[in-house]
Write a protein that holds these residues in place. Structure first.
Motif, PDB file in Angstrom:
ATOM      1  N   PRO A 104     -47.544  13.317  14.799  1.00 17.70           N
ATOM      2  CA  PRO A 104     -46.402  13.169  13.878  1.00 17.70           C
ATOM      3  C   PRO A 104     -46.831  13.071  12.415  1.00 17.70           C
ATOM      4  CG  PRO A 104     -46.102  11.770  15.812  1.00 17.70           C
ATOM      5  CD  PRO A 104     -47.508  12.317  15.885  1.00 17.70           C
ATOM      6  N   ILE A 105     -47.983  12.454  12.144  1.00 11.38           N
ATOM      7  CA  ILE A 105     -48.463  12.372  10.754  1.00 11.38           C
ATOM      8  C   ILE A 105     -48.865  13.758  10.255  1.00 11.38           C
ATOM      9  CG2 ILE A 105     -50.303  11.467   9.281  1.00 11.38           C
ATOM     10  CD1 ILE A 105     -50.271   8.928  10.975  1.00 11.38           C
ATOM     11  N   HIS A 106     -49.535  14.512  11.114  1.00 12.26           N
ATOM     12  CA  HIS A 106     -49.931  15.876  10.740  1.00 12.26           C
ATOM     13  C   HIS A 106     -48.698  16.719  10.412  1.00 12.26           C
ATOM     14  CE1 HIS A 106     -52.536  19.519  11.040  1.00 12.26           C
ATOM     15  NE2 HIS A 106     -51.416  20.080  11.476  1.00 12.26           N
ATOM     16  N   ILE A 107     -47.681  16.600  11.234  1.00 18.21           N
ATOM     17  CA  ILE A 107     -46.461  17.395  11.011  1.00 18.21           C
ATOM     18  C   ILE A 107     -45.759  16.936   9.731  1.00 18.21           C
ATOM     19  CG2 ILE A 107     -44.158  17.876  11.940  1.00 18.21           C
ATOM     20  CD1 ILE A 107     -45.475  17.849  14.740  1.00 18.21           C
ATOM     21  N   GLU A 108     -45.789  15.629   9.475  1.00 21.37           N
ATOM     22  CA  GLU A 108     -45.194  15.127   8.233  1.00 21.37           C
ATOM     23  C   GLU A 108     -45.972  15.645   7.019  1.00 21.37           C
ATOM     24  OE1 GLU A 108     -43.584  10.867   6.478  1.00 21.37           O
ATOM     25  OE2 GLU A 108     -44.589  10.942   8.419  1.00 21.37           O
ATOM     26  N   ASP A 109     -47.301  15.689   7.136  1.00 21.99           N
ATOM     27  CA  ASP A 109     -48.111  16.280   6.057  1.00 21.99           C
ATOM     28  C   ASP A 109     -47.622  17.687   5.738  1.00 21.99           C
ATOM     29  OD1 ASP A 109     -49.818  14.077   5.961  1.00 21.99           O
ATOM     30  OD2 ASP A 109     -51.320  15.002   7.273  1.00 21.99           O
ATOM     31  N   GLU A 110     -47.399  18.455   6.791  1.00 26.28           N
ATOM     32  CA  GLU A 110     -47.025  19.854   6.584  1.00 26.28           C
ATOM     33  C   GLU A 110     -45.594  19.973   6.055  1.00 26.28           C
ATOM     34  OE1 GLU A 110     -49.985  21.862   9.895  1.00 26.28           O
ATOM     35  OE2 GLU A 110     -47.928  21.382  10.486  1.00 26.28           O
ATOM     36  N   GLU A 111     -44.675  19.279   6.698  1.00 24.43           N
ATOM     37  CA  GLU A 111     -43.263  19.492   6.358  1.00 24.43           C
ATOM     38  C   GLU A 111     -42.879  18.835   5.026  1.00 24.43           C
ATOM     39  OE1 GLU A 111     -40.437  18.902   9.406  1.00 24.43           O
ATOM     40  OE2 GLU A 111     -41.214  20.636  10.498  1.00 24.43           O
ATOM     41  N   ARG A 112     -43.499  17.707   4.699  1.00 22.93           N
ATOM     42  CA  ARG A 112     -43.089  16.987   3.485  1.00 22.93           C
ATOM     43  C   ARG A 112     -44.023  17.209   2.306  1.00 22.93           C
ATOM     44  NH1 ARG A 112     -40.609  11.205   4.947  1.00 22.93           N
ATOM     45  NH2 ARG A 112     -40.004  11.513   2.788  1.00 22.93           N
ATOM     46  N   SER A 113     -45.242  17.621   2.563  1.00 24.53           N
ATOM     47  CA  SER A 113     -46.211  17.727   1.466  1.00 24.53           C
ATOM     48  C   SER A 113     -46.746  19.144   1.255  1.00 24.53           C
ATOM     49  CB  SER A 113     -47.397  16.782   1.717  1.00 24.53           C
ATOM     50  OG  SER A 113     -46.965  15.438   1.771  1.00 24.53           O
ATOM     51  N   LEU A 114     -47.084  19.838   2.342  1.00 23.12           N
ATOM     52  CA  LEU A 114     -47.711  21.159   2.183  1.00 23.12           C
ATOM     53  C   LEU A 114     -46.675  22.275   2.054  1.00 23.12           C
ATOM     54  CD1 LEU A 114     -50.253  22.925   2.100  1.00 23.12           C
ATOM     55  CD2 LEU A 114     -50.125  23.060   4.610  1.00 23.12           C
ATOM     56  N   TYR A 115     -45.799  22.395   3.047  1.00 20.28           N
ATOM     57  CA  TYR A 115     -44.868  23.528   3.037  1.00 20.28           C
ATOM     58  C   TYR A 115     -44.032  23.576   1.756  1.00 20.28           C
ATOM     59  CZ  TYR A 115     -45.710  24.072   8.139  1.00 20.28           C
ATOM     60  OH  TYR A 115     -46.261  24.250   9.387  1.00 20.28           O
ATOM     61  N   PRO A 116     -43.507  22.440   1.263  1.00 22.26           N
ATOM     62  CA  PRO A 116     -42.704  22.528   0.031  1.00 22.26           C
ATOM     63  C   PRO A 116     -43.483  23.097  -1.149  1.00 22.26           C
ATOM     64  CG  PRO A 116     -42.358  20.424   1.122  1.00 22.26           C
ATOM     65  CD  PRO A 116     -43.508  21.076   1.824  1.00 22.26           C
ATOM     66  N   ARG A 117     -44.787  22.853  -1.196  1.00 22.66           N
ATOM     67  CA  ARG A 117     -45.599  23.370  -2.306  1.00 22.66           C
ATOM     68  C   ARG A 117     -45.918  24.855  -2.117  1.00 22.66           C
ATOM     69  NH1 ARG A 117     -47.466  17.837  -1.988  1.00 22.66           N
ATOM     70  NH2 ARG A 117     -47.215  16.889  -4.053  1.00 22.66           N
ATOM     71  N   LEU A 118     -45.690  25.380  -0.914  1.00 22.65           N
ATOM     72  CA  LEU A 118     -45.979  26.787  -0.639  1.00 22.65           C
ATOM     73  C   LEU A 118     -44.707  27.641  -0.574  1.00 22.65           C
ATOM     74  CD1 LEU A 118     -48.640  26.403   2.233  1.00 22.65           C
ATOM     75  CD2 LEU A 118     -49.039  26.680  -0.231  1.00 22.65           C
ATOM     76  N   ALA A 119     -43.558  26.990  -0.516  1.00 20.22           N
ATOM     77  CA  ALA A 119     -42.317  27.714  -0.211  1.00 20.22           C
ATOM     78  C   ALA A 119     -42.046  28.857  -1.182  1.00 20.22           C
ATOM     79  CB  ALA A 119     -41.145  26.727  -0.192  1.00 20.22           C
ATOM     80  N   ALA A 120     -42.329  28.642  -2.457  1.00 21.23           N
ATOM     81  CA  ALA A 120     -42.046  29.683  -3.451  1.00 21.23           C
ATOM     82  C   ALA A 120     -42.951  30.902  -3.280  1.00 21.23           C
ATOM     83  CB  ALA A 120     -42.213  29.107  -4.859  1.00 21.23           C
ATOM     84  N   HIS A 121     -44.024  30.743  -2.525  1.00 19.86           N
ATOM     85  CA  HIS A 121     -44.990  31.838  -2.343  1.00 19.86           C
ATOM     86  C   HIS A 121     -44.927  32.436  -0.932  1.00 19.86           C
ATOM     87  CE1 HIS A 121     -46.881  30.311  -6.049  1.00 19.86           C
ATOM     88  NE2 HIS A 121     -46.730  29.110  -5.508  1.00 19.86           N
ATOM     89  N   ASP A 122     -43.953  31.987  -0.135  1.00 12.27           N
ATOM     90  CA  ASP A 122     -43.887  32.377   1.282  1.00 12.27           C
ATOM     91  C   ASP A 122     -43.148  33.710   1.426  1.00 12.27           C
ATOM     92  OD1 ASP A 122     -43.947  32.377   4.060  1.00 12.27           O
ATOM     93  OD2 ASP A 122     -42.186  31.050   4.227  1.00 12.27           O
ATOM     94  N   ALA A 123     -43.803  34.785   1.032  1.00 12.59           N
ATOM     95  CA  ALA A 123     -43.151  36.097   1.057  1.00 12.59           C
ATOM     96  C   ALA A 123     -42.827  36.542   2.479  1.00 12.59           C
ATOM     97  CB  ALA A 123     -44.064  37.130   0.378  1.00 12.59           C
ATOM     98  N   SER A 124     -43.619  36.118   3.448  1.00 12.16           N
ATOM     99  CA  SER A 124     -43.406  36.559   4.829  1.00 12.16           C
ATOM    100  C   SER A 124     -42.359  35.729   5.558  1.00 12.16           C
ATOM    101  CB  SER A 124     -44.724  36.498   5.600  1.00 12.16           C
ATOM    102  OG  SER A 124     -45.102  35.143   5.796  1.00 12.16           O
ATOM    103  N   GLY A 125     -41.955  34.604   5.002  1.00 14.47           N
ATOM    104  CA  GLY A 125     -40.971  33.745   5.663  1.00 14.47           C
ATOM    105  C   GLY A 125     -41.515  32.994   6.860  1.00 14.47           C
TER     106      GLY A 125
END
Ligand SMILES: [Fe+2]
Ligand SMILES: [Fe+2]
Length: 208
Positions: A104-125
């Motif tokens: 759950p901590i790993h998933i929180e890292d991704e969903e709350r910290s990593l993915y939001p910082r990458l969203a603007a660059h996620d051309a493939s969706g």
């Protein structure tokens, strides 16, 4: 990309964290995940938690956690196929620690910290696909946990445990492969030093 994960797991067999960490700052995860297996006869299969020093490079930390998760999925596959096997009780206790405290901590890292910082660059969706997979994992893991609790207690799990656990294993392996193939290279490419520093701080707080 599964090969990259497998290579990392092979390079650090069962003890990924011990190979990469230099300054030991033991955290909550270490205390919860490492001890039950040793206490219940699974010491030989213990998969040491990653050490917080690797958070100096938070993207590499998440990648190393993926390698470690690959090892743990192999253990889950073993327990699913032989829940009354000799090492199953210790493995089940260790897997319960991973699935309830660490993942759950790993998933929180991704969903709350990593993915939001990458969203603007996620051309493939790919990010919405991965978030949907996290939700599927959360729904699917209940039957796996119920079975593991039985196994850890030395009892035979319900009949649907093996199928549920094997489905979780194959689904999470695909998830790890997609993250290593699509997310890790994107993060290395687009995250500036300030973003990496903020990401590392947030991840460290979750482990303090
Ligand atoms: Fe991940
Ligand atoms: Fe993920």
């Amino acid at each position: 990309m599964e090969s990259a994960i497998a290579a990392a797991a092979t390079a650090h067999p069962g003890v990924v964290g011990e190979a990469v960490g230099r300054q030991h700052r033991p955290g909550r995860v270490a205390a919860e995940a490492g001890q039950p297996a040793a206490a219940q006869g699974g010491a030989g299969a213990r998969v040491a938690p990653l050490q917080a020093a690797l958070l100096d490079d938070p993207v590499a930390f998440l990648s190393a956690e993926h390698a470690r998760q690959t090892v743990l999925l192999g253990h889950l596959e073993r327990v699913a196929c032989a829940p009354l096997g000799r090492a199953a009780r210790g493995l089940a206790a260790m897997l319960l620690g991973w699935l309830t405290a660490e993942l759950p901590i790993h998933i929180e890292d991704e969903e709350r910290s990593l993915y939001p910082r990458l969203a603007a660059h996620d051309a493939s969706g790919v990010l919405p696909t991965l978030q949907a997979r996290h939700r599927e994992d959360r729904n699917a893991v209940g039957a796996v946990l119920a079975g593991l609790r039985c196994v850890a207690a030395g009892e035979e799990p319900d009949g649907d445990f093996t199928a549920a656990a094997l489905a979780f294993v194959s689904g999470h392996r695909r998830h790890l492969a997609l993250e290593e193939e699509a997310v890790t290279p994107l993060a290395h490419r687009v995250l500036a030093p300030e973003a990496l520093s903020a990401l590392a701080d947030e991840m460290a707080r979750r482990r303090s």
